[in-house]
Design a protein around this motif. Structure first.
Motif, PDB file in Angstrom:
ATOM      1  N   LYS A 192       7.058   7.230   6.025  1.00 59.22           N
ATOM      2  CA  LYS A 192       7.048   6.030   6.696  1.00 59.22           C
ATOM      3  C   LYS A 192       5.969   6.053   7.977  1.00 59.22           C
ATOM      4  N   THR A 193       5.646   7.051   8.433  1.00 58.12           N
ATOM      5  CA  THR A 193       4.803   7.284   9.871  1.00 58.12           C
ATOM      6  C   THR A 193       3.483   7.684   9.464  1.00 58.12           C
ATOM      7  N   GLY A 194       3.524   8.523   8.432  1.00 55.11           N
ATOM      8  CA  GLY A 194       1.995   9.252   8.048  1.00 55.11           C
ATOM      9  C   GLY A 194       2.031  10.399   8.894  1.00 55.11           C
ATOM     10  N   LYS A 195       3.012  10.853   9.877  1.00 49.28           N
ATOM     11  CA  LYS A 195       2.872  11.735  10.485  1.00 49.28           C
ATOM     12  C   LYS A 195       3.621  13.060  10.226  1.00 49.28           C
ATOM     13  N   PRO A 196       3.311  14.300  10.531  1.00 45.92           N
ATOM     14  CA  PRO A 196       4.363  15.482  10.063  1.00 45.92           C
ATOM     15  C   PRO A 196       5.822  15.022  10.201  1.00 45.92           C
ATOM     16  N   MET A 197       6.531  15.300   9.270  1.00 45.69           N
ATOM     17  CA  MET A 197       7.902  15.143   9.288  1.00 45.69           C
ATOM     18  C   MET A 197       8.706  16.128  10.105  1.00 45.69           C
TER      19      MET A 197
END
Length: 682
Positions: free
Chosen positions: A137-142
């Motif tokens: 969803k965010t493209g950032k580390p989960m």
């Protein structure tokens, strides 16, 4: 791993054990190893330092402690298996998050770095942060709030190489006999993983980039082949990870991991499928998560009815049988009484038992936890009975008929991802059979003929490949019988079922969340979506010779007719259960004997309410103080051609047995939860 039975108990490491080397701690290890042996334990499962990469700076201390534990256990004839998470690392930004880690993840022994510290951590020149899972969803580390953690992607080739290197290092340093490499699956479901390697695999398979989560023509659209490819590649990532790990392990080295139900609506989301994981595993775990038996009055702990355990186990047993390996169940207990019931549940399922206290999930101060018994204090009655009566547990669970499990329906249809869809119908079928004294085997393929399984049930197997359908028709042609209910892929079974195959949900409604930071909240479309009942006539037909069809789902049709067909065509056994009110019965067969396991289905369970009031967090388990059977009259009636022996492993009193050469009547003592009946076959 040799196909032997194990009696497993948890070996907890606590904070003070890291004061190592220390003579007092060494003496403690020696005493506990001796206690494990006296309790009949055959293998200890190490727990602590669970998020293993967080202990990177102190690997030499940790490994030397583990090596000493292994040495002392081996002196006492007990194996040591390590148990840690493959992917997770605790991380926190704030003091509040730090407190959450320490207080709520106590069993992990959370020795966690801050984000700032972790940013520079390396293993043999490789940055740990480069391995992280990415939130689609965010493209950032989960971020996994339930564990205050991030996770490494097991599909990342660099991480696979690093983890394999660590495992070789671990084995050489410690002398462990096996490894439970946990969590090689997707814990927050479709939220992961959007890293470059997972995206790249989708591109390789389909030629397309992973769409943004707003694209509902992809996300949640089982009519889209690319969506099904995304599900498949996530399964493959788990299976391939363990397959590669297996390749670097010594021969017969035990490899397993955490495992729940592979027949659940969330399985396509987690990809925690026993068959897939067995690409590398040689021992199949099924976690009896939460209280066993269930305590029904606490919505924040986990309380699964005993009959549901039979459903989950049937799939895992079938997966293990395909590979010729055994299963085991992880269960939690805080007294001899609760340990006995965990063990009995495992034995009725024809599984090995792993008993652990899981005290740190009780949310009580350390000075109170220290007064509660340890594994070696509570497991001895059950484990020593098993050790002294190994002949009662040498058989394999009988299969009088088959229940076909459609992985195609589970993975490639929306109906398979709905809790009230296909998973419910499979569960209803297996429970119905066990509750009526019939022993089913779950099947993933159709037999070539009717020799082993004269009858196979298909409950709402709406999706089947062309190869699977061809195999079903061959089975029919070679004398097999099929009982088919509900939506089906077999064209001869006429019905008006039109199943939805696409969701139109906003991203916030599609994905799993953790709204309170602790309890994972599966999306409503998984839990609550229902399929309208069939409008087809309530009529049984036989569209092909030997194929009996009813268009209604198994929970909405006349189960008496299903049972009638089962009893007419299923494999006859030398022992036939006729009456066992309130007991679930399973049958395990060896060359010498048939052993019937009678396990109570429902219980009156109570807890320590005074301690419950002072819990500082509430997670998974309660401190059970009362476990009493309900709904039973203690009467067992069955046909047997030989005089049986009755064993009551943890119930006072004796059973009264009457046998007239064919019919056997057994009167059990009051409040008997579990009985074993051994019938010679020679």
């Amino acid at each position: 791993m040799e196909n032997t039975h194990h009696r497993i108990a948890t070996w907890w490491m606590h904070w003070n054990d890291l004061n190592w080397p220390d003579m007092d701690n060494h003496d403690k290890i020696k005493r506990r190893a001796e206690g494990f042996a006296k309790a009949g334990v055959s293998a200890a499962m190490f727990f602590g330092a669970h998020f293993r990469w967080d202990f990177l700076p102190v690997f030499p201390i940790l490994h030397d402690y583990m090596a000493t534990v292994a040495e002392e256990l081996h002196k006492n004839g007990v194996k040591l298996f390590d148990h840690h998470s493959v992917i997770f690392g605790h991380r926190y930004h704030t003091r509040e998050e730090m407190r959450h880690v320490i207080m709520d993840s106590g069993p992990h022994l959370p020795f966690s770095p801050t984000y700032e510290a972790a940013a520079s951590w390396e293993y043999k020149g490789k940055r740990l942060n480069d391995w992280r899972m990415i939130d689609v969803k965010t493209g950032k580390p989960m971020y996994f709030p339930q564990y205050t953690a991030e996770a490494f992607c097991f599909n990342n080739p660099e991480y696979q190489e690093a983890y394999q290197d660590y495992v070789k290092y671990l084995i050489s340093e410690t002398g462990i006999d096996g490894l439970s490499a946990d969590d090689g699956t997707h814990f927050l479901h479709y939220n992961t993983c959007g890293c470059q390697h997972c995206r790249g695999e989708l591109k390789r398979r389909t030629g397309m980039e992973l769409p943004p989560v707003e694209d509902t023509s992809f996300w949640g659209n089982w009519d889209n082949p690319a969506w099904k490819a995304w599900i498949d590649l996530r399964y493959d990532a788990s299976g391939n990870f363990y397959q590669k790990l297996r390749s670097i392990l010594p021969e017969n080295f035990m490899l397993t991991g955490c495992g729940g139900s592979s027949a659940s609506a969330i399985t396509p989301m987690t990809c925690a499928d026993a068959r897939t994981l067995l690409r590398g595993w040689n021992y199949v775990n099924m976690e009896l998560v939460g209280n066993t038996p269930p305590y029904k009055h606490d919505p924040l702990t986990i309380n699964v009815p005993i009959p549901n355990r039979l459903v989950n186990s049937s799939y895992n047993q079938a997966a293990a049988k395909e590979k010729g390996v055994r299963t085991f169940c992880t269960g939690f207990a805080h007294s001899t009484q609760s340990a006995n019931h965990v063990w009995a549940t495992c034995k009725a399922l024809d599984s090995d038992a792993w008993i652990g206290t899981l005290k740190m999930r009780l949310g009580l101060p350390r000075h109170i936890l220290d007064t509660l018994p340890n594994e070696e204090d509570i497991a001895g009655q059950a484990f020593n009975f098993e050790k002294n009566h190994q002949e009662l547990f040498s058989g394999q669970i009988a299969g009088q008929l088959g229940v076909y499990y459609s992985c195609e329906t589970r993975d490639h249809m929306l109906f398979g991802g709905m809790a009230k869809g296909y998973p419910q119908d499979y569960a209803d079928t297996v429970k119905m059979l066990f509750e009526n004294g019939i022993c089913p085997h779950t099947l993933f393929t159709f037999p070539e003929d009717a020799k082993e399984y004269p009858l196979v049930l298909l409950s709402s197997a709406a999706g089947m490949t062309e190869e699977e359908k061809a195999a079903a028709y061959r089975y029919l042609a070679n004398g097999g019988k099929l009982v088919v209910t509900g939506p089906t892929a077999l064209k001869e079974c006429e019905n008006t079922w039109v199943l939805p195959n696409r969701l139109d949900k906003k991203p916030e409604d599609f994905f799993t969340t953790v709204p309170d930071g602790i309890h994972v909240q599966t999306a409503d479309w998984v839990k609550k979506n229902e399929i309208a009942p069939s409008n087809d006539p309530d009529v049984w037909t036989e569209p092909l010779s030997g194929l009996y069809y009813h268009p209604h789902r198994i929970g909405q049709t006349n189960q008496d007719r299903v049972l009638e067909l089962c009893r007419k065509y299923m494999k006859d056994m030398p022992v036939k259960v006729l009456e066992s009110k309130g007991y679930l019965s399973t049958m395990q067969v060896s060359d010498e004997r048939i052993v019937l396991h009678f396990l109570v289905a429902d219980y009156d369970v109570d807890i320590d309410h005074e301690l419950d009031k002072i819990r500082y967090h509430r997670s998974r388990v309660n401190l059970l103080t009362k476990i009493e059977p309900i709904g039973v009259d203690g009467k067992l009636v069955f046909e047997a051609g030989k005089l049986p022996e009755v064993y009551l492993p943890f119930t006072e009193g004796e059973a009264k047995v009457e046998w007239d050469g064919k019919l056997c009547r057994v009167a059990l003592p009051e409040k008997c939860s579990y009985a074993l009946v051994s019938v010679p076959v020679k």
